[in-house]
Motif scaffolding. Structure first.
Motif, short mmCIF file in Angstrom:
data_model
loop_
_atom_site.label_atom_id
_atom_site.label_comp_id
_atom_site.label_asym_id
_atom_site.label_seq_id
_atom_site.Cartn_x
_atom_site.Cartn_y
_atom_site.Cartn_z
N HIS A 21 61.92 -21.07 -19.52
CA HIS A 21 61.01 -20.63 -20.58
C HIS A 21 61.35 -21.22 -21.95
CE1 HIS A 21 58.86 -17.78 -18.07
NE2 HIS A 21 59.99 -17.26 -17.67
N SER A 22 61.57 -22.52 -21.99
CA SER A 22 61.83 -23.13 -23.30
C SER A 22 61.22 -24.51 -23.36
CB SER A 22 63.33 -23.24 -23.54
OG SER A 22 63.57 -24.13 -24.61
N ASN A 23 60.77 -24.89 -24.53
CA ASN A 23 60.25 -26.26 -24.72
C ASN A 23 61.36 -27.29 -24.56
OD1 ASN A 23 57.52 -25.71 -25.11
ND2 ASN A 23 57.88 -25.10 -27.24
N GLU A 24 62.61 -26.84 -24.59
CA GLU A 24 63.73 -27.76 -24.37
C GLU A 24 63.90 -28.09 -22.89
OE1 GLU A 24 67.09 -25.66 -25.94
OE2 GLU A 24 66.51 -26.01 -28.04
N THR A 25 63.36 -27.22 -22.04
CA THR A 25 63.54 -27.39 -20.60
C THR A 25 62.19 -27.37 -19.90
OG1 THR A 25 63.94 -25.02 -20.44
CG2 THR A 25 65.87 -26.45 -20.51
N GLU A 26 61.79 -26.18 -19.44
CA GLU A 26 60.51 -26.03 -18.74
C GLU A 26 59.82 -24.80 -19.26
OE1 GLU A 26 59.61 -26.53 -14.38
OE2 GLU A 26 61.78 -26.30 -14.37
N VAL A 27 58.49 -24.79 -19.22
CA VAL A 27 57.76 -23.61 -19.66
C VAL A 27 56.96 -23.04 -18.49
CG1 VAL A 27 56.05 -22.69 -21.28
CG2 VAL A 27 57.64 -24.47 -22.02
N LYS A 28 57.56 -22.08 -17.79
CA LYS A 28 56.90 -21.45 -16.64
C LYS A 28 56.04 -20.29 -17.12
CE LYS A 28 59.50 -23.29 -13.16
NZ LYS A 28 59.01 -24.21 -12.17
N GLY A 29 54.97 -20.05 -16.39
CA GLY A 29 54.12 -18.90 -16.68
C GLY A 29 53.55 -18.94 -18.08
N ASN A 30 53.54 -20.12 -18.70
CA ASN A 30 53.00 -20.26 -20.06
C ASN A 30 53.78 -19.49 -21.12
OD1 ASN A 30 51.10 -21.80 -21.25
ND2 ASN A 30 49.36 -20.71 -20.32
N VAL A 31 55.05 -19.20 -20.83
CA VAL A 31 55.87 -18.45 -21.78
C VAL A 31 57.04 -19.30 -22.25
CG1 VAL A 31 57.35 -16.44 -22.11
CG2 VAL A 31 55.27 -16.22 -20.75
N ALA A 32 56.96 -19.74 -23.53
CA ALA A 32 58.10 -20.42 -24.15
C ALA A 32 58.75 -19.42 -25.10
CB ALA A 32 57.64 -21.65 -24.90
N LEU A 33 60.05 -19.28 -25.00
CA LEU A 33 60.76 -18.27 -25.80
C LEU A 33 61.44 -18.87 -27.03
CD1 LEU A 33 62.21 -16.26 -22.77
CD2 LEU A 33 60.33 -15.59 -24.26
N ASP A 34 61.12 -20.12 -27.36
CA ASP A 34 61.67 -20.72 -28.57
C ASP A 34 61.10 -19.97 -29.78
OD1 ASP A 34 62.54 -23.65 -27.28
OD2 ASP A 34 60.77 -22.73 -26.37
N PRO A 35 61.96 -19.68 -30.77
CA PRO A 35 61.53 -18.86 -31.90
C PRO A 35 60.28 -19.38 -32.61
CG PRO A 35 63.88 -19.30 -32.02
CD PRO A 35 63.37 -20.07 -30.86
N ASP A 36 60.12 -20.71 -32.73
CA ASP A 36 58.99 -21.24 -33.50
C ASP A 36 57.64 -21.03 -32.81
OD1 ASP A 36 60.00 -23.01 -31.61
OD2 ASP A 36 59.10 -24.75 -32.60
N VAL A 37 57.66 -20.79 -31.49
CA VAL A 37 56.39 -20.57 -30.80
C VAL A 37 56.28 -19.17 -30.21
CG1 VAL A 37 55.97 -23.00 -30.27
CG2 VAL A 37 57.29 -21.61 -28.67
N LEU A 38 57.25 -18.34 -30.49
CA LEU A 38 57.26 -16.99 -29.90
C LEU A 38 56.08 -16.14 -30.37
CD1 LEU A 38 59.09 -15.36 -27.95
CD2 LEU A 38 59.94 -14.17 -29.97
N PHE A 39 55.55 -16.49 -31.55
CA PHE A 39 54.42 -15.72 -32.10
C PHE A 39 53.26 -15.63 -31.10
CE2 PHE A 39 56.70 -17.42 -35.78
CZ PHE A 39 57.02 -16.23 -36.41
N ASP A 40 53.10 -16.67 -30.25
CA ASP A 40 52.02 -16.66 -29.26
C ASP A 40 52.14 -15.48 -28.28
OD1 ASP A 40 51.27 -18.99 -30.40
OD2 ASP A 40 51.98 -20.29 -28.77
N GLN A 41 53.34 -14.95 -28.14
CA GLN A 41 53.57 -13.89 -27.13
C GLN A 41 53.59 -12.50 -27.76
OE1 GLN A 41 53.45 -15.16 -24.30
NE2 GLN A 41 54.03 -17.28 -24.73
N ILE A 42 53.47 -12.46 -29.09
CA ILE A 42 53.61 -11.18 -29.78
C ILE A 42 52.27 -10.69 -30.30
CG2 ILE A 42 54.76 -10.00 -31.72
CD1 ILE A 42 56.97 -12.11 -31.56
N GLY A 43 51.93 -9.46 -30.00
CA GLY A 43 50.68 -8.89 -30.50
C GLY A 43 50.30 -7.68 -29.69
N LYS A 44 49.29 -6.99 -30.19
CA LYS A 44 48.87 -5.72 -29.59
C LYS A 44 48.52 -5.87 -28.11
CE LYS A 44 46.44 -1.79 -31.49
NZ LYS A 44 45.45 -1.37 -32.47
#
Ligand code: HEC
Length: 203
Positions: free
Chosen positions: A40-63
């Motif tokens: 789950h990182s842009n440095e490696t692989e992004v499975k399930g469309n979830v990257a946990l890198d801080p700069d893109v984490l906003f995509d996963q946060i919300g109501k």
């Protein structure tokens, strides 16, 4: 004795849930790097469309996203960590389940507003924090609490907010906002809280 420790622990957790400085960079990222990074990182692989890198984490946060600020109980992100290891949706997909303490840190971070970098909050985050402060007053501040939730004080004067589920022998069963329940002996609560527990069971 163990129960007393549990209570102290509960009260301590209740307090950290309100701490402002809990953020992703300091609290959660190290856990993610250890257990989730391979997939789950842009440095490696992004499975399930979830990257946990801080700069893109906003995509996963919300109501309606997998990380729901102030609502860890309904965050898919946390749900998956708590599943049985044999469940199809369990995360991490490979490797050991996260230790309980680490899951609790993640929950505390979400409860505190799921802020990525407390030193540099975005406009959205600043707004969210302000909203959370008005909708979730700290216990004992005199503003109305969420229905069903009460403040509980122990003999050392620490306060948590929890729902009362009932009495079990001489202990109160309390449910925290994050969905965890604890059994707390009445003798370790202060007089007023112990009396409140008895009053709540009386018809
Ligand atoms: C070995 C690879 C691997 C590891 C390690 C791993 N995952 Fe996953 N993860 C996947 C795959 C594959 C999917 C997509 C399939 C699915 O949704 O089950 C996925 C999906 C997810 C989803 C679902 C996204 C959605 O939209 O519902 C979440 C949340 C998630 N992972 C979180 C984590 C977390 C947190 C960790 C670390 C504790 C972790 N994963 C570790 C492979 C992995």
């Amino acid at each position: 004795m163990t129960r007393l420790l549990v209570l102290c622990y509960v009260l301590a957790t209740g307090l950290t849930l309100r701490a402002d400085a809990v953020d992703y960079l300091t609290e959660v990222l190290p856990i993610m790097k250890e257990h989730c990074w391979d997939c789950h990182s842009n440095e490696t692989e992004v499975k399930g469309n979830v990257a946990l890198d801080p700069d893109v984490l906003f995509d996963q946060i919300g109501k309606y996203n997998i990380i729901r600020p102030g609502n860890s109980a309904e965050s898919g992100f946390v749900e998956r960590l708590k599943l049985d290891e044999t469940h199809n949706d369990f995360m991490p997909r490979k490797g050991k389940p996260l230790p309980k303490g680490e899951i609790e840190r993640i929950e505390a971070w979400i409860q505190a507003g799921a802020i990525v970098d407390a030193k540099k909050p975005t406009e959205d985050e600043t707004k969210r924090m302000a909203e959370m402060k008005t909708t979730a007053p700290a216990p004992g501040e005199g503003r109305p609490a969420e229905p069903g939730f009460h403040s509980w004080k122990n003999r050392e004067g620490r306060v948590i907010e929890a729902k009362f589920l009932g009495l079990e022998k001489d202990s109160a069963k309390l449910l925290l906002r994050n969905g965890k329940s604890y059994v707390v002996p009445l003798t370790s609560l202060d007089e007023e809280s112990a009396a409140k527990a008895k009053r709540l069971v009386a018809p």
